[in-house]
Structure formats: structure tokens, C-alpha cells
Motif scaffolding. Structure first.
Motif, short mmCIF file in Angstrom:
data_model
loop_
_atom_site.label_atom_id
_atom_site.label_comp_id
_atom_site.label_asym_id
_atom_site.label_seq_id
_atom_site.Cartn_x
_atom_site.Cartn_y
_atom_site.Cartn_z
N SER A 186 17.27 24.83 -38.95
CA SER A 186 16.94 26.30 -38.83
C SER A 186 17.79 27.34 -39.08
CB SER A 186 16.25 26.33 -37.21
OG SER A 186 15.88 27.65 -37.13
N SER A 187 17.82 27.97 -40.07
CA SER A 187 18.92 28.89 -40.41
C SER A 187 18.89 29.94 -39.30
CB SER A 187 18.50 29.61 -41.87
OG SER A 187 19.26 30.55 -42.10
N GLY A 188 20.04 30.25 -39.02
CA GLY A 188 20.37 31.07 -37.81
C GLY A 188 20.28 30.73 -36.55
N TYR A 189 20.21 29.39 -36.39
CA TYR A 189 20.34 28.80 -35.19
C TYR A 189 21.55 28.76 -34.50
CZ TYR A 189 17.91 25.50 -31.54
OH TYR A 189 17.52 25.01 -30.16
N ASP A 190 21.87 29.83 -33.64
CA ASP A 190 23.31 29.99 -33.07
C ASP A 190 23.76 28.87 -32.38
OD1 ASP A 190 25.22 32.33 -32.90
OD2 ASP A 190 25.04 31.21 -30.99
N PRO A 191 24.89 28.27 -32.48
CA PRO A 191 25.38 27.42 -31.57
C PRO A 191 25.14 27.25 -30.16
CG PRO A 191 27.16 27.93 -33.12
CD PRO A 191 25.97 28.88 -33.30
N GLY A 192 24.83 28.74 -29.74
CA GLY A 192 24.64 28.71 -28.19
C GLY A 192 22.96 28.46 -27.75
N ILE A 193 22.23 28.27 -28.73
CA ILE A 193 20.99 28.15 -28.36
C ILE A 193 20.70 26.61 -28.09
CG2 ILE A 193 18.57 28.05 -29.48
CD1 ILE A 193 20.01 30.88 -29.50
N TYR A 194 19.50 26.40 -27.21
CA TYR A 194 19.35 25.35 -26.78
C TYR A 194 17.85 25.19 -26.65
CZ TYR A 194 18.76 20.68 -24.43
OH TYR A 194 18.29 19.54 -24.31
N ALA A 195 17.06 24.28 -27.23
CA ALA A 195 15.32 24.26 -27.08
C ALA A 195 15.01 22.84 -26.68
CB ALA A 195 14.86 24.88 -28.39
N PHE A 196 14.00 22.77 -26.02
CA PHE A 196 13.24 21.69 -25.71
C PHE A 196 11.77 21.79 -25.51
CE2 PHE A 196 15.38 23.07 -21.94
CZ PHE A 196 14.32 23.20 -20.87
N THR A 197 10.98 20.87 -25.31
CA THR A 197 9.58 20.83 -24.94
C THR A 197 9.37 19.97 -23.60
OG1 THR A 197 8.84 19.14 -26.13
CG2 THR A 197 8.88 21.16 -27.39
N ARG A 198 8.38 20.61 -22.81
CA ARG A 198 7.79 20.07 -21.56
C ARG A 198 6.44 20.16 -21.60
NH1 ARG A 198 10.82 19.31 -17.28
NH2 ARG A 198 9.45 17.62 -16.81
N TRP A 199 5.90 18.83 -21.24
CA TRP A 199 4.23 18.67 -21.26
C TRP A 199 3.58 17.95 -20.41
CZ3 TRP A 199 6.80 16.34 -25.02
CH2 TRP A 199 6.57 15.15 -25.49
N SER A 200 2.36 18.43 -19.96
CA SER A 200 1.27 17.35 -19.22
C SER A 200 0.05 17.48 -20.01
CB SER A 200 1.11 18.05 -17.99
OG SER A 200 0.61 19.34 -17.95
N ASP A 201 -0.96 16.92 -19.34
CA ASP A 201 -2.34 16.87 -19.89
C ASP A 201 -2.96 18.36 -20.21
OD1 ASP A 201 -2.14 14.12 -20.20
OD2 ASP A 201 -3.22 13.48 -18.43
N THR A 202 -2.54 19.09 -19.22
CA THR A 202 -3.10 20.49 -18.90
C THR A 202 -2.19 21.65 -19.37
OG1 THR A 202 -2.52 20.46 -16.87
CG2 THR A 202 -4.95 19.62 -17.36
N GLN A 203 -1.00 21.36 -19.78
CA GLN A 203 0.13 22.47 -19.86
C GLN A 203 1.03 21.96 -20.98
OE1 GLN A 203 2.74 23.68 -16.96
NE2 GLN A 203 2.04 25.76 -17.11
N LYS A 204 1.37 22.72 -22.15
CA LYS A 204 2.43 22.60 -22.99
C LYS A 204 3.31 23.77 -23.01
CE LYS A 204 -0.33 19.42 -24.40
NZ LYS A 204 -1.43 19.27 -23.50
N LEU A 205 4.72 23.34 -22.78
CA LEU A 205 5.75 24.46 -23.14
C LEU A 205 6.89 24.23 -24.17
CD1 LEU A 205 6.50 24.58 -19.02
CD2 LEU A 205 4.93 25.93 -20.24
N ILE A 206 6.96 25.27 -24.35
CA ILE A 206 8.41 25.10 -25.33
C ILE A 206 9.51 26.21 -24.69
CG2 ILE A 206 9.29 26.02 -27.80
CD1 ILE A 206 6.25 25.57 -28.65
#
Length: 622
Positions: free
Chosen positions: A533-553
Motif C-alpha cells: 500500500s503506497s502511503g502506508y505510514d510507519p505509524g499505521i497498524y491494521a488488523f481484522t476481528r470477526w465473529s459469525d455476526t460481526q466483521k471489523l477492520i
């Protein structure tokens, strides 16, 4: 400030991180194997300080000068506001009666020697009487136990549960069980003091040797006191709480305490039955049954009885100080006894050695341990510019089998305040840390009173130093006092930024309580975005969490100077696990509901344009 650093990572490591195995959590709750279904949030409060409205803050000040909070300051209104913040448990820190410098001889309590007490108000971890509570905390000290029992009832009425401290490794040098139940013998009452060690002695001794007070700064800052005479009557001398075997402890030793003997011989060998092979998979009931017919050291029985005494009074759980200094066999013995009485008891331990985590969880039957040396230390390094956040993913993978048991926090009585210059520097810079700490795992979250309004611990309290709110002194907590607003507990004196910060904590914690995804699966998307990803600064952190009924980014920006714009990538395997077809999906931030963006899925891969400000975080939900 986050520094830009060029990092070369092997392809094999990238593939490992991207693969990210996930599995359903199965935790032992009571005697059953269940999947946890909701977050818990612990509000740690230093009980002596919570209700104090005095703003004098004189170093080494007395109660009359600096004031003190009471059990009664936890009114129905105060407790309701704490619950509404998104809290399920209150840890009332400093409740058991500990050594302090104040004259309570009128109600039968002996005076403590300032030469073996830290500060004027005393350390809560030098307990003087386990069957009663700190007299400072009562409006009527003679009825202090009844006042605490009333607080337990008020807390439960509000829908909250109660945690207090137990400190099995050490007790005050001048322990006096003035309130022992019938048949309970005092610590050391039956010890053979002619020998260094005997299994059923409660203490270790230095035979035929007098204790000598350590060379420290003048007790009470040089104030006159009849007990300050460079002497303390202890013969024979006992080992000090941190294990020092010197009759004259060093100033840096825990000289105000003595070490309790659990049947560990001076050479380190064990003088008690050990758990059979395979007991790491056994239930609390099976651990309890194992110990029923075993002969165990006397100290084990004493602390088990203390825990059951408070359990019977309605205490819902315990925080164990320096638990790794006590053998895990003892914890199996005591914790299984507690769980038989209360299968829902919340048992939290201070353990700092990652090599021992699984022993204390699986053999010691702890529910939760501090995630201090991994997640906490990593987040602190990141916000201070010492490392990048990428390593958070490795931490999660490394503790995958026990992550639910690793309680997350950013602030407590032992650590530098999150908002202090020595840590994040400002409350706002602590916000991305709080989002990650709260949402990255299924573990409980803990906050320390005042954290939610940006308390920085700037006071010079006397024995306690700045950056930590003192646990040894009578002191006020300025940001917290502004929220208290003279006992109205309505935030009426908060600054605009403090009110906004508390609103942030309230939104985040309440979201966490009701999110099924946060009790589900985790997969990082850091590595693919760092690579592609261009522009993805070193200070960024991203992950996903999910269950059968909920999806999070979840995307957070640890940088406090850089606004980042980039195309966030959601890899093919996550899109497949979420069963998303090609097309456009609206994702909405759950913290403030004001950020709404589109996730575009093309050929089984997702992309979303992100614009994120310094110290900002998004919890995007499909």
C-alpha cells in the motif's frame, strides 16, 4: 514521534505473519469448557484517593492537610457513572489493613514504626491484618469492616463486581491479626524461630540475629516521631519480602515486608506434593479433589482461609501481587478452593515472566495474568518512537493459545501514567494505544481511575515520585477531582479536552462490551499493507476481528504529526473467510459513526481508501 525506518523482512517471515492461524477459543470457566462470549472491563481505583476532594497536595502531607477518600465516597451516583463508562468489575486497590503512620490506638490498633513503612499513608502491599480493612478509609474507623461490607452491597446493586488485593508473597513487618476469626492462629505464632527454615513455619529466619533498619532517606522526611530511633524490634530477623536474606536490608529491598514461606527450601527445592503429569488439562474441581487429602504447608492454609473469608463476604475476585514469587502448586490449591465456592470468581495475577505464563494459567488455575512485558511494553515503545507497531502481530501469534488470559492495560498503580511525559506525553497520544489494547484480543481490558480524563501524575507527593500517582501518600488526583466535581460525579469541572477524552473511553469500552467480533478471531493485515500500500505510514497498524455476526477492520495511527492517506488492502483469504462476493460494501466507524467509506471487493480482494489523522483510530464494521 514515529521515525521513518527502512526495514528488510524475510519473505518467509512475511508469509508466516500473513498466514496467521486462527482458531476458536475454548476457555475453562469454572469446571466447564466454554467459549467466552463477552469482554470484561476492570476499573482499577486506588480507594484511598478516589473520593478525596482536597487540592492542597503538600508533599508528605497528613490526612488533615491533604485529605483522604472514604468507602462512603463511592456513592450510588459515582458507581453508576463508573458502570456507564463501560465497566464490569471494580478493583478496589488498597483495602486490606496495611501498615501506615497514623494513631489508631484508641480502637486497638498499634502504631507502626516509620522506619519500616514507606511514606506516611503506607504501602497497600504491606498488609498488617488480613481480616480487616484500612481504617483510613472509614468515616468511623471502629466500624470500618461494616462500611466496606456496605460498599460491596452498593457495588453489586449497581451491577458491578468487586475485586480486592491479596498479597501472598509477603506481609508487613509488624503483622498483627487483631481480627482473626475463631481458631485462626496469627502468622508466625507457631514458628520454630531457632532455624532458618521449617516447612510449616510461616517465615524464613536469620537465627540469633537482630533485624537492623536499612539506611534510607529520613523517614517521614525528617519529621519527629517517637518511634524513629534507628531500631525496630524483630528478633530473630526475618527474610525480607523480595527474598533478601540480610538482617539489614538494602534501601532498595522491600524492607517494609517479610517473605512468607510456602514450603520452598532455601536451596529452591520444593517441600510439598507436586501436581501429577497432565494436570495442566484438569478442571478446577479435579485440582480441588487432588489437594483434599494432601498435607500442605501451613502458609497455604492461612491464605486459602483469607481468600474464602472475603469470598464469603461477597468479594467476586482477587488481584494477586507478585504471584510468580509463590509456587504454582499453591495457586492450584487456593484457586481451586475459591472456584469451588464461586465458579465465576475473577482471579488476576501479576506475573512478568513469559516462560511461566502457561504454568500459572494451566497449573496455577489463574484466570488472567498481566500482559505487561509483551503488549504493554511494545505499545509503550511504539508511542515513544523506539519501534514500529508491526511486532504486535507477532505477539498475538506467540500467545495465541493463552491470549484470552492475558489482561490488557496501559495504566495502573505501578506504572507511569499513560498521559505522563515519560509515557505517551499527552492523553490524546494515548488514544491509539487504547484502541489497540482494547480490541486486539479477547482478553479483559483494565483502566486506572483518572486515565479516562487524562491524569498525568504530575504531583510531588512525598515518598511517591511524579509520573505515577502515589500509592504511599495522602494526595489528590487533579484531573479525577475535576470529574468528581465536589462529589457530584458529573464531570462538571472537566476541561473541554478532558470531557472529550472521557467520551472517547466511554464509546470504546461500551463498544467492546457488546462486540461479538472482539470475542472472535484475529488476523493481521499489517504485512500486506506494509508491502503493497503506497502511503502506508510507519505509524499505521491494521488488523481484522470477526465473529459469525460481526466483521471489523481496525486501523489506527500512532503518529501524532502525520496524516496518512492510502488504499487499505484486505487480502483474499480474509474475503473468503468473510464470504464476501465481488461488489461494494459500506463500512462505518463504530466509535463516532461519522466516518463511512466503501470497501470494494474485486476478484476476491478488498480495497478501501483511508484518510487518518494523527492519533486517530477507526473501528470499521461491515
Amino acid at each position: 514521534m514515529i521515525k521513518k525506518i527502512t526495514i528488510v523482512v524475510s519473505i518467509s517471515m512475511m508469509l508466516f505473519v500473513t498466514a496467521c492461524k486462527t482458531k476458536d477459543l475454548k476457555m475453562e470457566y469454572g469446571n466447564k469448557m466454554l467459549a467466552p462470549n463477552k469482554k470484561e472491563v476492570v476499573y482499577q481505583v486506588f480507594t484511598r484517593l478516589f473520593g478525596n476532594t482536597n487540592t492542597t497536595n503538600k508533599p508528605w502531607g497528613t490526612i488533615e492537610e491533604n485529605g483522604v477518600g472514604k468507602f462512603n465516597d463511592f456513592t450510588d451516583k459515582a458507581l453508576k457513572e463508573i458502570k456507564d463508562l463501560g465497566v464490569t468489575y471494580i478493583w478496589y486497590t488498597g483495602v486490606p489493613h496495611h501498615a501506615l503512620i497514623r494513631d489508631y490506638t484508641a480502637i486497638g490498633i498499634s502504631n507502626d514504626d516509620p522506619e519500616v513503612v514507606k511514606g506516611r499513608a503506607g504501602s497497600p502491599y504491606a498488609v498488617k491484618d488480613y481480616y480487616n480493612v484500612n481504617p483510613d478509609l472509614a468515616v468511623n474507623p471502629a466500624h470500618r469492616l461494616e462500611e466496606f461490607e456496605a460498599l460491596i452491597a452498593r457495588t453489586h446493586k449497581t451491577g458491578l463486581k468487586v475485586i480486592i488485593d491479596i498479597v501472598p508473597n509477603h506481609i508487613a513487618r509488624k503483622y498483627e491479626g487483631k481480627n482473626n476469626p475463631e481458631g485462626v492462629r496469627d502468622f508466625g505464632a507457631d514458628d520454630d524461630v531457632t532455624v532458618e527454615y521449617k516447612r510449616d513455619n510461616n517465615f524464613y529466619y536469620i537465627p540469633n540475629t537482630h533485624f537492623e533498619v536499612p539506611d534510607t532517606d529520613p523517614p517521614l522526611n525528617g519529621e519527629a516521631n517517637p518511634l524513629i530511633d534507628e531500631k525496630f524490634d524483630e528478633y530473630p530477623a526475618k527474610w525480607t519480602g523480595n527474598g533478601s536474606r540480610r538482617a539489614k536490608p538494602d534501601r532498595n529491598d522491600w524492607y517494609e515486608t517479610v517473605k512468607v514461606n510456602y514450603g520452598i527450601r532455601p536451596d529452591g527445592s520444593k517441600d510439598f506434593p507436586e501436581l501429577p503429569y497432565g494436570f495442566d488439562t484438569k478442571s478446577y474441581q479435579e485440582h480441588f479433589d487432588f489437594w483434599k487429602d494432601k498435607d500442605v504447608p501451613n502458609s497455604w492454609k492461612k491464605f486459602r482461609d483469607i481468600a474464602l473469608y472475603w469470598t464469603a463476604k461477597g468479594v467476586d475476585g482477587f488481584r494477586y501481587d507478585m504471584a510468580e514469587m509463590v509456587p504454582y502448586e499453591f495457586w492450584s490449591y487456593m484457586n481451586s478452593a475459591i472456584k469451588v465456592k464461586n465458579p465465576d470468581a475473577f482471579l488476576l495475577a501479576e506475573v512478568y515472566n513469559p516462560n511461566e505464563y502457561r504454568n500459572y494459567i494451566r497449573l496455577g488455575k489463574m484466570d488472567y495474568l498481566y500482559d505487561k512485558v509483551e503488549t504493554y511494553d511494545k505499545l509503550k515503545d511504539v508511542i515513544r518512537g523506539h519501534s514500529l507497531p508491526d511486532g504486535l502481530s507477532d505477539i498475538q501469534h506467540g500467545m495465541e493459545d493463552i491470549e484470552h488470559h492475558m489482561l490488557h492495560f496501559l495504566d495502573n498503580h505501578d506504572e507511569q501514567r499513560l498521559a505522563s511525559p515519560e509515557f505517551a506525553g499527552t492523553p490524546e497520544k494515548g488514544k491509539p494505544l487504547m484502541v489497540v489494547s482494547t480490541t486486539i484480543s479477547t482478553s479483559p481490558t483494565m483502566i486506572y481511575f483518572g486515565q479516562e480524563v487524562g491524569e498525568a501524575g504530575n504531583e510531588n507527593a512525598g515518598f511517591g515520585t511524579h509520573s505515577r500517582t502515589s500509592i504511599f501518600d495522602y494526595i489528590g488526583v487533579p484531573s479525577h477531582q475535576r470529574w468528581m466535581n465536589g462529589g457530584k460525579f458529573d464531570g462538571g469541572q472537566l476541561t473541554e479536552s478532558e470531557a472529550a477524552l472521557r467520551d472517547f473511553y466511554k464509546r470504546l469500552l461500551n463498544f467492546s462490551l457488546n462486540s461479538s467480533a472482539l470475542m472472535g478471531k484475529f488476523q493481521e493485515i499489517q504485512s500486506v499493507n506494509r508491502q503493497e500500500s503506497s502511503g502506508y505510514d510507519p505509524g499505521i497498524y491494521a488488523f481484522t476481528r470477526w465473529s459469525d455476526t460481526q466483521k471489523l477492520i481496525i486501523v489506527t495511527n500512532f503518529s501524532w504529526i502525520t496524516t496518512s492517506s492510502f488504499e487499505l488492502k484486505i487480502p483474499y483469504d480474509i474475503i473468503q473467510k468473510w464470504d464476501l462476493k465481488d461488489g461494494n460494501y459500506t463500512i462505518v466507524d463504530q466509535l463516532y459513526k461519522t466516518s463511512k467509506i466503501e470497501l470494494h471487493v474485486v476478484n476476491g480482494e478488498g480495497k478501501a481508501q483511508i484518510n487518518i489523522a494523527p492519533s486517530e483510530s477507526f473501528i470499521y464494521q461491515l
